[in-house]
Scaffold this active site. Structure first.
Site, PDB file in Angstrom:
ATOM      1  N   THR A  16       0.821  -1.212   0.000  1.00 49.80           N
ATOM      2  CA  THR A  16       0.000   0.000   0.000  1.00 49.80           C
ATOM      3  C   THR A  16       0.857   1.265   0.000  1.00 49.80           C
ATOM      4  O   THR A  16       2.040   1.246   0.351  1.00 49.80           O
ATOM      5  CB  THR A  16      -0.958   0.020   1.208  1.00 49.80           C
ATOM      6  OG1 THR A  16      -0.206   0.050   2.418  1.00 49.80           O
ATOM      7  CG2 THR A  16      -1.866  -1.207   1.192  1.00 49.80           C
ATOM      8  N   ASP A  17       0.217   2.370  -0.367  1.00 48.27           N
ATOM      9  CA  ASP A  17       0.886   3.665  -0.376  1.00 48.27           C
ATOM     10  C   ASP A  17       0.428   4.483   0.836  1.00 48.27           C
ATOM     11  O   ASP A  17      -0.292   3.982   1.704  1.00 48.27           O
ATOM     12  CB  ASP A  17       0.637   4.395  -1.697  1.00 48.27           C
ATOM     13  CG  ASP A  17      -0.836   4.679  -1.965  1.00 48.27           C
ATOM     14  OD1 ASP A  17      -1.656   4.631  -1.023  1.00 48.27           O
ATOM     15  OD2 ASP A  17      -1.167   4.964  -3.130  1.00 48.27           O
ATOM     16  N   MET A  18       0.803   5.750   0.884  1.00 52.85           N
ATOM     17  CA  MET A  18       0.458   6.592   2.032  1.00 52.85           C
ATOM     18  C   MET A  18      -1.039   6.847   2.152  1.00 52.85           C
ATOM     19  O   MET A  18      -1.527   7.196   3.229  1.00 52.85           O
ATOM     20  CB  MET A  18       1.227   7.911   1.973  1.00 52.85           C
ATOM     21  CG  MET A  18       2.714   7.706   2.264  1.00 52.85           C
ATOM     22  SD  MET A  18       3.657   9.229   2.302  1.00 52.85           S
ATOM     23  CE  MET A  18       2.969  10.009   3.746  1.00 52.85           C
ATOM     24  N   ILE A  21      -3.972   2.633  -0.006  1.00 51.62           N
ATOM     25  CA  ILE A  21      -4.453   1.780  -1.099  1.00 51.62           C
ATOM     26  C   ILE A  21      -3.260   1.105  -1.773  1.00 51.62           C
ATOM     27  O   ILE A  21      -2.125   1.560  -1.664  1.00 51.62           O
ATOM     28  CB  ILE A  21      -5.298   2.564  -2.137  1.00 51.62           C
ATOM     29  CG1 ILE A  21      -4.482   3.670  -2.804  1.00 51.62           C
ATOM     30  CG2 ILE A  21      -6.541   3.142  -1.482  1.00 51.62           C
ATOM     31  CD1 ILE A  21      -5.202   4.378  -3.928  1.00 51.62           C
TER      32      ILE A  21
END
Length: 148
Positions: A16-18, A21
């Site tokens: 996931t990213d910040m 997602i």
């Protein structure tokens, strides 16, 4: 002969990213996971050393269209379909379905085209015919499965 394969993965925190997602680039990693599992299901490896000389499968095309996000701990099915088989290349469609949605939801659709190559002793590569050992195990999926 096979034309499809389904793999199931869970989105890990590291995927996931910040924003929480799954990062877009990880869809390509999941495609590769499904492709490698497809080859293993046929008794092969993507590192095809059962033929002489050994062959490899570099990517010459990769794309993905995103419809909805995946988040940490989502369970996703990656449905690989062989969309084209030529003498020296294979193309795949990948349908990503979020399984923990009710009902399961298609969240992305991607594609890869790979070319069969031989690597020479000097490290250079050239396209070659798909070895019969591989070609006879893979066929193109029925048209009705390839439609959007």
């Amino acid at each position: 002969m096979a034309y499809q394969f389904k793999a199931i993965r869970r989105v890990e925190f590291s995927d996931t990213d910040m924003a929480g997602i799954m990062h877009y680039s990880n869809f390509f990693r999941f495609m590769e996971t499904a492709e490698h599992a497809f080859f293993r299901s046929l008794g092969l490896s993507i590192v095809t050393n059962k033929v002489e000389p050994p062959v490899g499968w570099p990517r010459v095309r990769a794309q993905c269209d995103y419809k909805a996000p995946l988040r940490f701990e989502d369970e996703v099915e990656i449905h690989l379909l062989v969309s084209e088989k030529r003498s020296k290349s294979l193309s795949y469609i990948f349908k990503f379905r979020k399984l923990n949605a009710s009902p399961p939801l298609e969240v992305a659709r991607g594609g890869l085209t790979v070319v069969c190559v031989r690597r020479r002793r000097d490290g250079t590569m050239s396209a070659c015919a798909i070895p019969p050992l591989v070609a006879r195990k893979i066929q193109v999926a029925p048209a009705k499965l390839l439609k959007p």
